[in-house]
Scaffold this motif. Structure first.
Motif, PDB file in Angstrom:
ATOM      1  N   LYS A  90      -6.900   2.441  -5.553  1.00  0.00           N
ATOM      2  CA  LYS A  90      -8.057   3.213  -6.441  1.00  0.00           C
ATOM      3  C   LYS A  90      -8.388   2.763  -7.671  1.00  0.00           C
ATOM      4  O   LYS A  90      -9.535   3.125  -8.203  1.00  0.00           O
ATOM      5  CB  LYS A  90      -7.964   4.765  -6.373  1.00  0.00           C
ATOM      6  CG  LYS A  90      -7.235   5.276  -4.902  1.00  0.00           C
ATOM      7  CD  LYS A  90      -8.393   4.954  -3.915  1.00  0.00           C
ATOM      8  CE  LYS A  90      -8.029   5.361  -2.500  1.00  0.00           C
ATOM      9  NZ  LYS A  90      -6.804   5.815  -1.958  1.00  0.00           N
ATOM     10  N   LEU A 130       4.743   5.940   2.726  1.00  0.00           N
ATOM     11  CA  LEU A 130       5.142   7.289   3.530  1.00  0.00           C
ATOM     12  C   LEU A 130       5.783   6.750   4.781  1.00  0.00           C
ATOM     13  O   LEU A 130       6.532   7.692   5.308  1.00  0.00           O
ATOM     14  CB  LEU A 130       3.541   7.565   3.914  1.00  0.00           C
ATOM     15  CG  LEU A 130       2.854   8.272   2.698  1.00  0.00           C
ATOM     16  CD1 LEU A 130       1.114   8.404   3.228  1.00  0.00           C
ATOM     17  CD2 LEU A 130       3.248   9.715   2.366  1.00  0.00           C
ATOM     18  N   TYR A 189      -2.729  15.346   3.053  1.00  0.00           N
ATOM     19  CA  TYR A 189      -3.356  14.188   3.627  1.00  0.00           C
ATOM     20  C   TYR A 189      -2.973  13.736   4.935  1.00  0.00           C
ATOM     21  O   TYR A 189      -1.630  13.699   5.298  1.00  0.00           O
ATOM     22  CB  TYR A 189      -2.675  12.987   2.343  1.00  0.00           C
ATOM     23  CG  TYR A 189      -2.868  11.792   2.788  1.00  0.00           C
ATOM     24  CD1 TYR A 189      -4.211  11.143   3.059  1.00  0.00           C
ATOM     25  CD2 TYR A 189      -1.915  10.715   2.953  1.00  0.00           C
ATOM     26  CE1 TYR A 189      -4.582   9.845   3.277  1.00  0.00           C
ATOM     27  CE2 TYR A 189      -2.217   9.222   3.011  1.00  0.00           C
ATOM     28  CZ  TYR A 189      -3.539   8.936   3.167  1.00  0.00           C
ATOM     29  OH  TYR A 189      -3.923   7.533   3.719  1.00  0.00           O
ATOM     30  N   ASP A 204       2.894  12.404  -4.514  1.00  0.00           N
ATOM     31  CA  ASP A 204       1.743  11.256  -3.779  1.00  0.00           C
ATOM     32  C   ASP A 204       0.749  11.257  -4.938  1.00  0.00           C
ATOM     33  O   ASP A 204      -0.109  12.294  -5.058  1.00  0.00           O
ATOM     34  CB  ASP A 204       1.337  11.257  -2.618  1.00  0.00           C
ATOM     35  CG  ASP A 204       0.631  10.081  -2.071  1.00  0.00           C
ATOM     36  OD1 ASP A 204       0.227   9.457  -2.643  1.00  0.00           O
ATOM     37  OD2 ASP A 204       0.069  10.307  -0.663  1.00  0.00           O
ATOM     38  N   ASN A 255      -6.189  14.697  -1.847  1.00  0.00           N
ATOM     39  CA  ASN A 255      -6.910  14.174  -0.484  1.00  0.00           C
ATOM     40  C   ASN A 255      -6.403  15.264   0.446  1.00  0.00           C
ATOM     41  O   ASN A 255      -4.750  15.222   0.841  1.00  0.00           O
ATOM     42  CB  ASN A 255      -6.512  12.748   0.000  1.00  0.00           C
ATOM     43  CG  ASN A 255      -7.327  12.284   1.184  1.00  0.00           C
ATOM     44  OD1 ASN A 255      -8.033  12.927   1.478  1.00  0.00           O
ATOM     45  ND2 ASN A 255      -7.354  11.008   1.418  1.00  0.00           N
ATOM     46  N   SER A 302      -0.370   3.838  -6.490  1.00  0.00           N
ATOM     47  CA  SER A 302      -1.156   2.651  -5.785  1.00  0.00           C
ATOM     48  C   SER A 302      -2.069   2.029  -6.504  1.00  0.00           C
ATOM     49  O   SER A 302      -2.882   2.446  -7.599  1.00  0.00           O
ATOM     50  CB  SER A 302      -1.978   3.470  -4.525  1.00  0.00           C
ATOM     51  OG  SER A 302      -2.807   2.434  -3.918  1.00  0.00           O
ATOM     52  N   GLY A 331       0.932  -1.014  -0.051  1.00  0.00           N
ATOM     53  CA  GLY A 331      -0.116  -0.038  -0.095  1.00  0.00           C
ATOM     54  C   GLY A 331       0.842   1.248   0.067  1.00  0.00           C
ATOM     55  O   GLY A 331       1.882   1.228   0.731  1.00  0.00           O
ATOM     56  N   SER A 332       0.458   2.321  -0.627  1.00  0.00           N
ATOM     57  CA  SER A 332       1.467   3.515  -0.535  1.00  0.00           C
ATOM     58  C   SER A 332       1.387   4.161   0.815  1.00  0.00           C
ATOM     59  O   SER A 332       2.264   4.799   0.874  1.00  0.00           O
ATOM     60  CB  SER A 332       1.014   4.421  -1.604  1.00  0.00           C
ATOM     61  OG  SER A 332      -0.663   4.879  -1.498  1.00  0.00           O
TER      62      SER A 332
END
Ligand code: PMP
Length: 391
Positions: free
Chosen positions: A235, A106, A127, A203, A175, A232, A101-102
């Motif tokens: 989505k 992070l 975010y 991102d 986001n 990612s 997962g991205s």
């Protein structure tokens, strides 16, 4: 046992947020929730996933269930490098590392770059999940002025940029705001980043989810030598896979690899092979347009409801892609306090404050619109409009 005294300083600084507590009630199906950041489950390609799991477990079951390399499944890294190269950059597979997962990207970025007190530049707002991941390592955030057209590069002065470890940027359908950084702003940002010798984290989980036209070229394609790009599958396929990728200059990728090894050894072998099986023959080219169409319709319903039901003085943006939009209430109103009231009428959103690294604007809030059926969007926005009109 008194466990609390055993916690690290890092663990001690973690607090459960008041907003999270209020939003717990959104699990109740009677609540119309514009709060969650979830993709629409109707868009998950269940049949393709089933077939791919079957194919992978039939062809090479033992390899699919075995430990594997930290940098990721080679054919998937090659696929990512090729796909990202089509956007204008020349990316080689050695620059790609597959992550869980991205969100893990992070965490790895924080571990590789941040010591306590280090300067990190972020958008205003940014975010929340990035703030959570970075804050584990106690940086000193500097918020860069942002507006409808995204981050304002003119705010990156020599003084602001001095000693910054990196700038964290979300150019596409950000986001929490849904904003997109304009071509002009991107060009200006590249200029400033070069001038001040900055490293940029780009991102981009939402870039493919545009409604009418694709966003301007990525920061990666404009300056690959100073960009760490995060992508990612959450989505465009499904978030439960926990699959994303990092693209970086090779010396940085190697550091990420060493860090990831200590974090989780590697990303799920079977998930990587299944996703490769799904995407290798061009499935995304037929699948992503369906998501775009769905999200565009949802956005239109939301915008229509807002224009019908919001009292004057309330402002919002018109997203050109993604899953969110950003609402600004008249000065002096507090969206967190209002949430506690409207939730009693079974409507929820996320107040804007946690998305700010510094100086929160209390009169802002995020509306997520892709999982709520059209009639509920209308009903929920009507309730919010009435509540705001009374204040
Ligand atoms: N970055 C942004 C901007 C996001 O919105 C999200 C998901 N909410 C993530 C990263 C993490 O996504 P994932 O770990 O599912 O790839």
């Amino acid at each position: 046992m008194q466990c609390e005294k055993l916690f690290s300083t890092r663990a001690h600084q973690l607090k459960s947020s008041a907003i999270r507590e209020i939003l717990k009630v959104t699990a109740n199906p009677d609540v119309i929730s514009f709060a969650g950041g979830l993709p629409a489950p109707e868009s998950f390609p269940v049949a393709q996933m089933k077939a791919a799991f079957d194919a992978v477990l039939s062809k090479e079951p033992q390899a699919a269930l075995q430990y594997s390399t930290t940098d990721g499944y080679a054919p998937l890294r090659e696929w990512v490098a090729k796909r990202m190269s089509s956007g204008g950059a020349n990316i080689v597979p050695e620059q790609v590392i597959i992550v869980s997962g991205s969100q893990q990207a992070l965490d790895l970025i924080a571990k590789v770059f941040i010591d306590t007190g280090d300067k990190v530049l972020v958008e205003t707002p940014t975010y929340l999940g990035a703030l959570q991941a970075f804050s584990m390592f106690q940086p000193n955030y500097v918020s860069i002025d942002s507006d409808e057209n995204g981050l304002n590069a003119d705010a990156i002065t020599a003084d602001v940029a001095k000693d910054a470890k990196f700038l964290y940027a979300l150019p596409n359908f950000q986001n929490p705001t849904g904003r997109m950084m304009s071509e002009e702003r991107r060009a200006k940002l590249v200029e400033k980043v070069r001038e001040h010798d900055l490293l940029v984290v780009e991102d981009d989980p939402y870039g493919e989810l545009w409604y009418e036209s694709a966003p301007p070229a990525s920061l990666l394609s404009r300056m690959p030598e100073r960009v760490i790009h995060m992508g990612s599958f959450s989505k465009v396929l499904a978030p439960g896979l926990r699959l994303g990728y990092l693209i970086a200059p090779i010396e940085i990728t190697q550091k990420f690899e060493q860090t990831k090894q200590a974090t989780d050894l590697h990303t799920s072998t079977i998930a990587q092979r299944v996703v490769y099986e799904v995407v290798k023959d061009g499935f995304l080219e037929e699948h992503i347009p369906l998501i775009r169409e769905r999200y565009k319709n949802q956005a239109h319903t939301m915008l229509d409801a807002l224009s019908h039901h919001m009292p004057s003085g309330v402002k919002w943006n018109q997203p050109a892609g993604g899953m969110f939009l950003w609402l600004t209430l008249p000065e002096g109103l507090d969206s967190e306090r209002i949430l506690a009231q409207v939730i009693k009428q079974n409507v929820a959103y996320v107040p804007g404050t946690p998305f700010y690294a510094n100086n929160p604007q209390h009169n802002t809030l995020r509306l997520a619109f892709v999982t709520v059926p059209a009639e509920k969007i209308q009903a929920g926005i009507k309730i919010l409009g009435q509540a705001f009109a009374k204040l």
